[in-house]
Scaffold this active site. Structure first.
Site, PDB file in Angstrom:
ATOM      1  N   ALA A   1       1.275  -0.396   0.227  1.00 51.35           N
ATOM      2  CA  ALA A   1       1.596   0.025   1.601  1.00 51.35           C
ATOM      3  C   ALA A   1       0.968  -0.971   2.574  1.00 51.35           C
ATOM      4  O   ALA A   1      -0.021  -1.639   2.242  1.00 51.35           O
ATOM      5  CB  ALA A   1       1.040   1.424   1.855  1.00 51.35           C
TER       6      ALA A   1
ATOM      7  N   GLY B   1       1.116   1.086  -3.685  1.00 53.33           N
ATOM      8  CA  GLY B   1       2.487   1.600  -3.550  1.00 53.33           C
ATOM      9  C   GLY B   1       3.487   0.753  -4.322  1.00 53.33           C
ATOM     10  O   GLY B   1       4.527   1.247  -4.739  1.00 53.33           O
TER      11      GLY B   1
ATOM     12  N   GLU C   1       3.319   2.104  -7.676  1.00 55.98           N
ATOM     13  CA  GLU C   1       3.947   3.444  -7.646  1.00 55.98           C
ATOM     14  C   GLU C   1       5.473   3.341  -7.558  1.00 55.98           C
ATOM     15  O   GLU C   1       6.192   4.164  -8.113  1.00 55.98           O
ATOM     16  CB  GLU C   1       3.381   4.253  -6.475  1.00 55.98           C
ATOM     17  CG  GLU C   1       1.905   4.595  -6.698  1.00 55.98           C
ATOM     18  CD  GLU C   1       1.240   5.210  -5.487  1.00 55.98           C
ATOM     19  OE1 GLU C   1       1.312   4.613  -4.391  1.00 55.98           O
ATOM     20  OE2 GLU C   1       0.651   6.288  -5.630  1.00 55.98           O
TER      21      GLU C   1
ATOM     22  N   GLU D   1      -6.376   1.541  -4.456  1.00 57.31           N
ATOM     23  CA  GLU D   1      -6.646   2.324  -3.252  1.00 57.31           C
ATOM     24  C   GLU D   1      -8.099   2.767  -3.129  1.00 57.31           C
ATOM     25  O   GLU D   1      -8.622   2.931  -2.038  1.00 57.31           O
ATOM     26  CB  GLU D   1      -5.729   3.564  -3.209  1.00 57.31           C
ATOM     27  CG  GLU D   1      -4.279   3.276  -2.886  1.00 57.31           C
ATOM     28  CD  GLU D   1      -3.419   2.935  -4.094  1.00 57.31           C
ATOM     29  OE1 GLU D   1      -2.191   3.094  -4.007  1.00 57.31           O
ATOM     30  OE2 GLU D   1      -3.982   2.508  -5.141  1.00 57.31           O
TER      31      GLU D   1
END
Ligand SMILES: C/C=C/C(=O)SCCNC(=O)CCNC(=O)[C@H](O)C(C)(C)COP(=O)(O)OP(=O)(O)OC[C@H]1O[C@@H](n2cnc3c(N)ncnc32)[C@H](O)[C@@H]1OP(=O)(O)O
Length: 261
Positions: free
Chosen positions: A66, A112, A115, A135
């Site tokens: 992200a 992300g 993910e 993260e």
């Protein structure tokens, strides 16, 4: 001159290719999420698509996660939940596509980015690719489905290890854990993924979709219910023209010509 699209979609001969194009590291910001969403909407409508490939531009990153700069805008309670929810909405839309999907890891897949690959059925990684859920280094933890999809894929303890320490896995380590399906040489992830996607277009499309549905939905239930689902899907697929064609082709000792629909 139209605005540069941060995600591009091409569809050719039954294969859809989604390319994330947000240099230098293809980070996932609001615009990328919105573009990804519209690509998925187009794919959902196009019944000619048998398989889907997702990749990034450049040779450094599939996606570095992200956009951390956007985190500065998240202050009030609930704003982080809204960001996570938006990401989940798009990621689940990818995961829920009925067709087989392949992530072509052209570079690192962090946060992300990792993910997003977990929302695909298969992952093809170039030999120098690193995969991480870092993260924790931001005082955070994966909020794009990683806690759920990674643990189901490689097991809870290995998933917790990746998230607790936030350290990257190399492609070969990821292969050993089942986090990636194939490791290819530098610059070859997209070629190999498209080759696999094209190979899937010669199979019976409805049977491919039944496999995905039986595994994805069946493994979320008891084995008894999963087997009941398998029986139902088996019967549905058995009604398709493709099974008649497959059986006749075998008995007539020729290649089958499946219709994919
Ligand atoms: C729900 C999802 C949550 C998440 O995904 S949270 C975010 C998870 N991702 C990360 O934590 C990765 C953070 N980035 C890094 O660790 C490193 O970067 C890399 C290992 C990916 C690459 O390192 P190197 O090759 O040394 O490049 P560089 O100089 O660190 O980065 C180049 C420019 O890209 C920016 N950048 C990198 N990752 C992000 C990101 N995720 N969000 C926003 N910007 C990012 C940097 O700041 C820098 O920018 P400038 O050149 O202006 O200094």
């Amino acid at each position: 001159m139209g605005e540069k699209k941060l995600v591009n979609l091409t569809v050719d001969d039954g294969v859809a290719i989604i390319i994330i194009d947000n240099p230098p590291l293809n980070v996932l910001n609001k615009e990328v999420v919105a573009c990804l969403n519209s690509c998925l909407e187009e794919i959902e409508k196009d019944k000619t698509i048998v398989s889907v490939v997702v990749t990034g531009t450049g040779e450094r990153a599939f996606m570095a996660g992200a956009d951390i700069k956007e985190f500065l805008e998240l202050n009030a309670p609930g704003e982080a939940a809204e960001l996570s929810n938006n990401n989940h909405w798009v990621f689940s839309r990818l995961a829920d596509l009925p067709q087989p999907t392949i992530a072509a890891l052209n570079g690192l897949a962090y946060g992300g980015g990792c993910e997003l690959t977990l929302c695909c059925d298969l992952r093809v990684a170039e030999e120098d690719v690193k995969i991480a859920l870092p993260e924790i280094n931001l005082g955070l933890f994966p909020g794009g489905g990683g806690t759920q999809r990674l643990s189901r894929l490689i097991g809870s303890s290995r998933a917790k290890e990746m998230m607790f320490f936030g350290e990257p896995l190399g492609a070969q380590e990821a292969l050993k854990l089942g986090l990636v399906n194939k490791v290819v040489s530098k610059g070859e992830a997209l070629n190999k993924s498209v080759e696999l996607a094209k190979k899937l277009t010669t199979k019976a499309g409805k049977a491919l979709q039944a496999i995905k549905q039986a595994v994805d939905q069946g493994t979320e239930q008891s084995i008894a219910n999963g087997l009941t689902l398998e029986i139902k899907l088996f019967d549905n697929v058995f009604q398709t023209e493709d099974v008649k064609e497959g059986v006749n082709a075998f008995l007539e000792k020729r290649g089958a010509n499946f219709k994919h629909r």
